[in-house]
Design a protein around this motif. Structure first.
Motif, PDB file in Angstrom:
ATOM      1  N   SER A  55       0.833  -1.200   0.000  1.00  0.00           N
ATOM      2  CA  SER A  55       0.000   0.000   0.000  1.00  0.00           C
ATOM      3  C   SER A  55       0.867   1.248   0.000  1.00  0.00           C
ATOM      4  CB  SER A  55      -0.902   0.001   1.237  1.00  0.00           C
ATOM      5  OG  SER A  55      -1.614   1.202   1.306  1.00  0.00           O
ATOM      6  N   ALA A  56       0.967   1.875  -1.145  1.00  0.00           N
ATOM      7  CA  ALA A  56       1.810   3.062  -1.256  1.00  0.00           C
ATOM      8  C   ALA A  56       1.182   4.286  -0.599  1.00  0.00           C
ATOM      9  CB  ALA A  56       2.085   3.354  -2.729  1.00  0.00           C
ATOM     10  N   HIS A  57      -0.150   4.328  -0.559  1.00  0.00           N
ATOM     11  CA  HIS A  57      -0.806   5.563  -0.144  1.00  0.00           C
ATOM     12  C   HIS A  57      -1.581   5.497   1.177  1.00  0.00           C
ATOM     13  CE1 HIS A  57       0.304   7.026  -4.057  1.00  0.00           C
ATOM     14  NE2 HIS A  57      -0.331   6.018  -4.622  1.00  0.00           N
ATOM     15  N   TRP A  58      -1.684   4.301   1.750  1.00  0.00           N
ATOM     16  CA  TRP A  58      -2.485   4.161   2.959  1.00  0.00           C
ATOM     17  C   TRP A  58      -1.704   3.476   4.058  1.00  0.00           C
ATOM     18  CZ3 TRP A  58      -7.328   6.061   3.636  1.00  0.00           C
ATOM     19  CH2 TRP A  58      -8.008   6.476   2.504  1.00  0.00           C
ATOM     20  N   LYS A  59      -1.713   4.044   5.239  1.00  0.00           N
ATOM     21  CA  LYS A  59      -1.164   3.349   6.402  1.00  0.00           C
ATOM     22  C   LYS A  59      -2.230   2.368   6.871  1.00  0.00           C
ATOM     23  CE  LYS A  59       2.216   6.585   8.112  1.00  0.00           C
ATOM     24  NZ  LYS A  59       3.294   5.895   7.436  1.00  0.00           N
ATOM     25  N   VAL A  60      -1.797   1.187   7.313  1.00  0.00           N
ATOM     26  CA  VAL A  60      -2.730   0.137   7.710  1.00  0.00           C
ATOM     27  C   VAL A  60      -3.702   0.640   8.771  1.00  0.00           C
ATOM     28  CG1 VAL A  60      -2.932  -2.162   8.766  1.00  0.00           C
ATOM     29  CG2 VAL A  60      -1.147  -1.728   7.081  1.00  0.00           C
ATOM     30  N   GLU A  61      -3.188   1.352   9.756  1.00  0.00           N
ATOM     31  CA  GLU A  61      -4.055   1.803  10.849  1.00  0.00           C
ATOM     32  C   GLU A  61      -5.057   2.874  10.410  1.00  0.00           C
ATOM     33  OE1 GLU A  61      -0.082   3.968  11.108  1.00  0.00           O
ATOM     34  OE2 GLU A  61      -0.681   1.866  11.010  1.00  0.00           O
ATOM     35  N   ARG A  62      -4.853   3.486   9.236  1.00  0.00           N
ATOM     36  CA  ARG A  62      -5.780   4.503   8.730  1.00  0.00           C
ATOM     37  C   ARG A  62      -6.832   3.917   7.790  1.00  0.00           C
ATOM     38  NH1 ARG A  62      -5.703   9.913  10.033  1.00  0.00           N
ATOM     39  NH2 ARG A  62      -6.469  10.116   7.943  1.00  0.00           N
ATOM     40  N   MET A  63      -6.673   2.646   7.418  1.00  0.00           N
ATOM     41  CA  MET A  63      -7.657   1.992   6.544  1.00  0.00           C
ATOM     42  C   MET A  63      -8.948   1.772   7.315  1.00  0.00           C
ATOM     43  SD  MET A  63      -5.271  -0.893   4.759  1.00  0.00           S
ATOM     44  CE  MET A  63      -3.829  -0.403   3.834  1.00  0.00           C
ATOM     45  N   ALA A  64     -10.045   1.698   6.596  1.00  0.00           N
ATOM     46  CA  ALA A  64     -11.331   1.403   7.230  1.00  0.00           C
ATOM     47  C   ALA A  64     -11.214   0.061   7.956  1.00  0.00           C
ATOM     48  CB  ALA A  64     -12.431   1.339   6.178  1.00  0.00           C
ATOM     49  N   THR A  65     -11.808  -0.035   9.118  1.00  0.00           N
ATOM     50  CA  THR A  65     -11.696  -1.233   9.953  1.00  0.00           C
ATOM     51  C   THR A  65     -12.149  -2.486   9.211  1.00  0.00           C
ATOM     52  OG1 THR A  65     -12.086   0.167  11.883  1.00  0.00           O
ATOM     53  CG2 THR A  65     -12.264  -2.195  12.222  1.00  0.00           C
ATOM     54  N   ILE A  66     -13.239  -2.396   8.488  1.00  0.00           N
ATOM     55  CA  ILE A  66     -13.733  -3.553   7.721  1.00  0.00           C
ATOM     56  C   ILE A  66     -12.711  -3.946   6.663  1.00  0.00           C
ATOM     57  CG2 ILE A  66     -15.443  -4.248   5.968  1.00  0.00           C
ATOM     58  CD1 ILE A  66     -16.627  -4.489   8.685  1.00  0.00           C
ATOM     59  N   ASP A  67     -12.245  -2.981   5.869  1.00  0.00           N
ATOM     60  CA  ASP A  67     -11.285  -3.274   4.799  1.00  0.00           C
ATOM     61  C   ASP A  67     -10.007  -3.881   5.364  1.00  0.00           C
ATOM     62  OD1 ASP A  67     -13.207  -2.076   3.233  1.00  0.00           O
ATOM     63  OD2 ASP A  67     -12.010  -0.290   2.753  1.00  0.00           O
ATOM     64  N   ARG A  68      -9.503  -3.283   6.419  1.00  0.00           N
ATOM     65  CA  ARG A  68      -8.264  -3.763   7.045  1.00  0.00           C
ATOM     66  C   ARG A  68      -8.400  -5.223   7.463  1.00  0.00           C
ATOM     67  NH1 ARG A  68      -7.509   0.238  10.590  1.00  0.00           N
ATOM     68  NH2 ARG A  68      -8.885  -0.643  12.158  1.00  0.00           N
ATOM     69  N   VAL A 123     -12.949  -9.894  -2.108  1.00  0.00           N
ATOM     70  CA  VAL A 123     -13.698  -8.886  -2.862  1.00  0.00           C
ATOM     71  C   VAL A 123     -15.203  -9.066  -2.644  1.00  0.00           C
ATOM     72  CG1 VAL A 123     -14.300  -8.128  -5.206  1.00  0.00           C
ATOM     73  CG2 VAL A 123     -11.901  -8.442  -4.565  1.00  0.00           C
ATOM     74  N   GLU A 124     -15.671 -10.309  -2.687  1.00  0.00           N
ATOM     75  CA  GLU A 124     -17.101 -10.567  -2.478  1.00  0.00           C
ATOM     76  C   GLU A 124     -17.543 -10.159  -1.069  1.00  0.00           C
ATOM     77  OE1 GLU A 124     -19.383 -11.366  -4.813  1.00  0.00           O
ATOM     78  OE2 GLU A 124     -17.664 -11.112  -6.163  1.00  0.00           O
ATOM     79  N   ILE A 125     -16.709 -10.431  -0.082  1.00  0.00           N
ATOM     80  CA  ILE A 125     -17.032 -10.045   1.290  1.00  0.00           C
ATOM     81  C   ILE A 125     -16.989  -8.519   1.440  1.00  0.00           C
ATOM     82  CG2 ILE A 125     -16.237 -10.195   3.699  1.00  0.00           C
ATOM     83  CD1 ILE A 125     -15.425 -13.149   3.014  1.00  0.00           C
ATOM     84  N   ALA A 126     -16.035  -7.885   0.758  1.00  0.00           N
ATOM     85  CA  ALA A 126     -15.948  -6.419   0.790  1.00  0.00           C
ATOM     86  C   ALA A 126     -17.192  -5.787   0.179  1.00  0.00           C
ATOM     87  CB  ALA A 126     -14.693  -5.947   0.054  1.00  0.00           C
ATOM     88  N   LYS A 127     -17.728  -6.397  -0.885  1.00  0.00           N
ATOM     89  CA  LYS A 127     -18.958  -5.884  -1.499  1.00  0.00           C
ATOM     90  C   LYS A 127     -20.119  -5.948  -0.515  1.00  0.00           C
ATOM     91  CE  LYS A 127     -17.906  -7.228  -6.263  1.00  0.00           C
ATOM     92  NZ  LYS A 127     -18.256  -8.211  -7.327  1.00  0.00           N
ATOM     93  N   LYS A 128     -20.135  -6.988   0.301  1.00  0.00           N
ATOM     94  CA  LYS A 128     -21.230  -7.203   1.242  1.00  0.00           C
ATOM     95  C   LYS A 128     -21.119  -6.315   2.482  1.00  0.00           C
ATOM     96  CE  LYS A 128     -23.618 -10.957   3.675  1.00  0.00           C
ATOM     97  NZ  LYS A 128     -23.688 -12.418   3.835  1.00  0.00           N
ATOM     98  N   TYR A 129     -19.908  -6.164   3.015  1.00  0.00           N
ATOM     99  CA  TYR A 129     -19.733  -5.493   4.310  1.00  0.00           C
ATOM    100  C   TYR A 129     -19.099  -4.106   4.235  1.00  0.00           C
ATOM    101  CZ  TYR A 129     -20.883  -9.951   6.460  1.00  0.00           C
ATOM    102  OH  TYR A 129     -21.525 -11.097   6.846  1.00  0.00           O
ATOM    103  N   GLY A 130     -18.409  -3.820   3.152  1.00  0.00           N
ATOM    104  CA  GLY A 130     -17.665  -2.570   3.072  1.00  0.00           C
ATOM    105  C   GLY A 130     -18.444  -1.445   2.433  1.00  0.00           C
ATOM    106  N   THR A 131     -17.720  -0.414   2.051  1.00  0.00           N
ATOM    107  CA  THR A 131     -18.310   0.735   1.362  1.00  0.00           C
ATOM    108  C   THR A 131     -18.328   0.456  -0.136  1.00  0.00           C
ATOM    109  OG1 THR A 131     -16.189   1.838   0.995  1.00  0.00           O
ATOM    110  CG2 THR A 131     -17.297   2.278   3.111  1.00  0.00           C
ATOM    111  N   SER A 132     -18.815   1.408  -0.909  1.00  0.00           N
ATOM    112  CA  SER A 132     -18.848   1.239  -2.366  1.00  0.00           C
ATOM    113  C   SER A 132     -17.433   1.163  -2.957  1.00  0.00           C
ATOM    114  CB  SER A 132     -19.634   2.376  -3.016  1.00  0.00           C
ATOM    115  OG  SER A 132     -19.071   3.620  -2.675  1.00  0.00           O
ATOM    116  N   ASP A 133     -16.439   1.657  -2.242  1.00  0.00           N
ATOM    117  CA  ASP A 133     -15.053   1.612  -2.721  1.00  0.00           C
ATOM    118  C   ASP A 133     -14.271   0.403  -2.204  1.00  0.00           C
ATOM    119  OD1 ASP A 133     -15.368   4.071  -4.039  1.00  0.00           O
ATOM    120  OD2 ASP A 133     -14.864   5.183  -2.210  1.00  0.00           O
ATOM    121  N   SER A 134     -14.821  -0.308  -1.253  1.00  0.00           N
ATOM    122  CA  SER A 134     -14.072  -1.381  -0.587  1.00  0.00           C
ATOM    123  C   SER A 134     -13.620  -2.491  -1.527  1.00  0.00           C
ATOM    124  CB  SER A 134     -14.891  -1.997   0.550  1.00  0.00           C
ATOM    125  OG  SER A 134     -15.063  -1.059   1.579  1.00  0.00           O
ATOM    126  N   ALA A 135     -14.507  -2.941  -2.400  1.00  0.00           N
ATOM    127  CA  ALA A 135     -14.165  -4.079  -3.273  1.00  0.00           C
ATOM    128  C   ALA A 135     -12.966  -3.762  -4.162  1.00  0.00           C
ATOM    129  CB  ALA A 135     -15.370  -4.496  -4.107  1.00  0.00           C
TER     130      ALA A 135
END
Length: 135
Positions: free
Chosen positions: A69-82, A109-121
Protein backbone atom coordinates in the motif's frame (compact mmCIF):
# COMPACT_ATOMS: atom_id res chain seq x y z
CA UNK A 1 -15.59 -28.08 3.46
CA UNK A 2 -18.08 -26.51 1.07
CA UNK A 3 -17.37 -23.10 -0.41
CA UNK A 4 -20.39 -21.66 1.34
CA UNK A 5 -19.08 -22.92 4.69
CA UNK A 6 -15.71 -21.29 4.00
CA UNK A 7 -17.44 -18.04 3.06
CA UNK A 8 -19.50 -18.17 6.26
CA UNK A 9 -16.30 -18.79 8.24
CA UNK A 10 -14.54 -15.85 6.57
CA UNK A 11 -17.50 -13.58 7.29
CA UNK A 12 -17.63 -14.73 10.91
CA UNK A 13 -13.86 -14.20 11.23
CA UNK A 14 -14.28 -10.68 9.83
CA UNK A 15 -17.03 -9.93 12.34
CA UNK A 16 -14.96 -11.22 15.26
CA UNK A 17 -11.81 -9.37 14.18
CA UNK A 18 -13.86 -6.20 13.77
CA UNK A 19 -15.37 -6.59 17.25
CA UNK A 20 -12.04 -7.32 18.91
CA UNK A 21 -10.71 -3.97 17.69
CA UNK A 22 -13.43 -2.23 19.72
CA UNK A 23 -13.65 -4.69 22.62
CA UNK A 24 -10.21 -6.32 22.98
CA UNK A 25 -11.08 -7.44 26.51
CA UNK A 26 -13.57 -9.99 25.12
CA UNK A 27 -11.89 -13.22 24.08
CA UNK A 28 -12.15 -14.76 20.64
CA UNK A 29 -13.63 -17.87 22.24
CA UNK A 30 -16.39 -15.79 23.84
CA UNK A 31 -17.31 -14.36 20.44
CA UNK A 32 -17.22 -17.82 18.83
CA UNK A 33 -19.37 -19.32 21.59
CA UNK A 34 -22.17 -16.93 20.65
CA UNK A 35 -22.45 -18.73 17.30
CA UNK A 36 -21.65 -22.33 18.25
CA UNK A 37 -25.30 -23.43 18.38
CA UNK A 38 -26.41 -21.64 15.23
CA UNK A 39 -23.58 -22.45 12.81
CA UNK A 40 -22.03 -25.64 11.47
CA UNK A 41 -19.04 -26.81 13.57
CA UNK A 42 -16.87 -26.67 10.41
CA UNK A 43 -17.68 -22.97 10.06
CA UNK A 44 -16.80 -22.29 13.70
CA UNK A 45 -13.56 -24.30 13.39
CA UNK A 46 -12.36 -22.50 10.25
CA UNK A 47 -13.36 -19.09 11.62
CA UNK A 48 -11.37 -19.88 14.78
CA UNK A 49 -8.37 -20.88 12.65
CA UNK A 50 -8.59 -17.62 10.71
CA UNK A 51 -9.06 -15.34 13.72
CA UNK A 52 -6.31 -17.06 15.69
CA UNK A 53 -3.96 -17.02 12.70
CA UNK A 54 -4.58 -13.35 11.99
CA UNK A 55 -4.23 -12.43 15.66
CA UNK A 56 -0.98 -14.36 16.13
CA UNK A 57 0.53 -13.05 12.88
CA UNK A 58 -0.90 -9.52 12.86
CA UNK A 59 2.48 -7.75 12.68
CA UNK A 60 3.68 -9.87 9.74
CA UNK A 61 0.34 -9.55 7.96
CA UNK A 62 0.17 -5.78 8.47
CA UNK A 63 3.75 -5.51 7.20
CA UNK A 64 2.77 -7.29 3.96
CA UNK A 65 -0.30 -5.06 3.60
CA UNK A 66 1.76 -1.93 4.28
CA UNK A 67 4.42 -2.93 1.75
CA UNK A 68 1.69 -3.28 -0.90
CA UNK A 69 0.00 0.00 0.00
CA UNK A 70 1.81 3.06 -1.26
CA UNK A 71 -0.81 5.56 -0.14
CA UNK A 72 -2.48 4.16 2.96
CA UNK A 73 -1.16 3.35 6.40
CA UNK A 74 -2.73 0.14 7.71
CA UNK A 75 -4.05 1.80 10.85
CA UNK A 76 -5.78 4.50 8.73
CA UNK A 77 -7.66 1.99 6.54
CA UNK A 78 -11.33 1.40 7.23
CA UNK A 79 -11.70 -1.23 9.95
CA UNK A 80 -13.73 -3.55 7.72
CA UNK A 81 -11.29 -3.27 4.80
CA UNK A 82 -8.26 -3.76 7.04
CA UNK A 83 -9.68 -6.96 8.53
CA UNK A 84 -10.82 -8.35 5.17
CA UNK A 85 -7.26 -7.79 3.95
CA UNK A 86 -5.80 -9.46 7.03
CA UNK A 87 -7.89 -12.61 6.56
CA UNK A 88 -7.00 -12.83 2.86
CA UNK A 89 -3.28 -12.24 3.41
CA UNK A 90 -3.26 -14.87 6.15
CA UNK A 91 -4.92 -17.38 3.82
CA UNK A 92 -2.62 -16.49 0.89
CA UNK A 93 0.69 -16.37 2.76
CA UNK A 94 0.68 -17.77 6.29
CA UNK A 95 -1.99 -20.43 6.78
CA UNK A 96 -0.90 -24.04 7.13
CA UNK A 97 -3.42 -24.71 4.34
CA UNK A 98 -2.65 -21.94 1.83
CA UNK A 99 -5.48 -20.80 -0.43
CA UNK A 100 -4.75 -19.99 -4.08
CA UNK A 101 -4.31 -16.25 -4.49
CA UNK A 102 -7.11 -15.83 -7.04
CA UNK A 103 -9.55 -17.63 -4.73
CA UNK A 104 -8.49 -15.64 -1.65
CA UNK A 105 -8.74 -12.38 -3.58
CA UNK A 106 -12.14 -13.24 -5.06
CA UNK A 107 -13.51 -14.21 -1.63
CA UNK A 108 -12.16 -11.00 -0.08
CA UNK A 109 -13.70 -8.89 -2.86
CA UNK A 110 -17.10 -10.57 -2.48
CA UNK A 111 -17.03 -10.05 1.29
CA UNK A 112 -15.95 -6.42 0.79
CA UNK A 113 -18.96 -5.88 -1.50
CA UNK A 114 -21.23 -7.20 1.24
CA UNK A 115 -19.73 -5.49 4.31
CA UNK A 116 -17.66 -2.57 3.07
CA UNK A 117 -18.31 0.74 1.36
CA UNK A 118 -18.85 1.24 -2.37
CA UNK A 119 -15.05 1.61 -2.72
CA UNK A 120 -14.07 -1.38 -0.59
CA UNK A 121 -14.17 -4.08 -3.27
CA UNK A 122 -11.84 -2.25 -5.67
CA UNK A 123 -9.54 -1.17 -2.81
CA UNK A 124 -9.28 -4.75 -1.48
CA UNK A 125 -8.81 -6.16 -4.99
CA UNK A 126 -6.03 -3.73 -5.88
CA UNK A 127 -4.17 -4.12 -2.62
CA UNK A 128 -4.36 -7.92 -2.57
CA UNK A 129 -3.21 -8.00 -6.19
CA UNK A 130 -0.09 -6.13 -5.06
CA UNK A 131 0.41 -8.56 -2.14
CA UNK A 132 0.09 -11.39 -4.67
CA UNK A 133 2.86 -9.85 -6.77
CA UNK A 134 5.15 -10.03 -3.76
CA UNK A 135 5.01 -6.49 -2.44
Amino acid sequence: MKTTARRQARELALQILFQTEFAPQISIQTFLSVFEHSLDPEVIHYADLLVTGVTQNKAAIDSKIQAASAHWKVERMATIDRNILRVAVFEMRLSSELIKENIAINEAVEIAKKYGTSDSASFVNGLLDQVGKGH
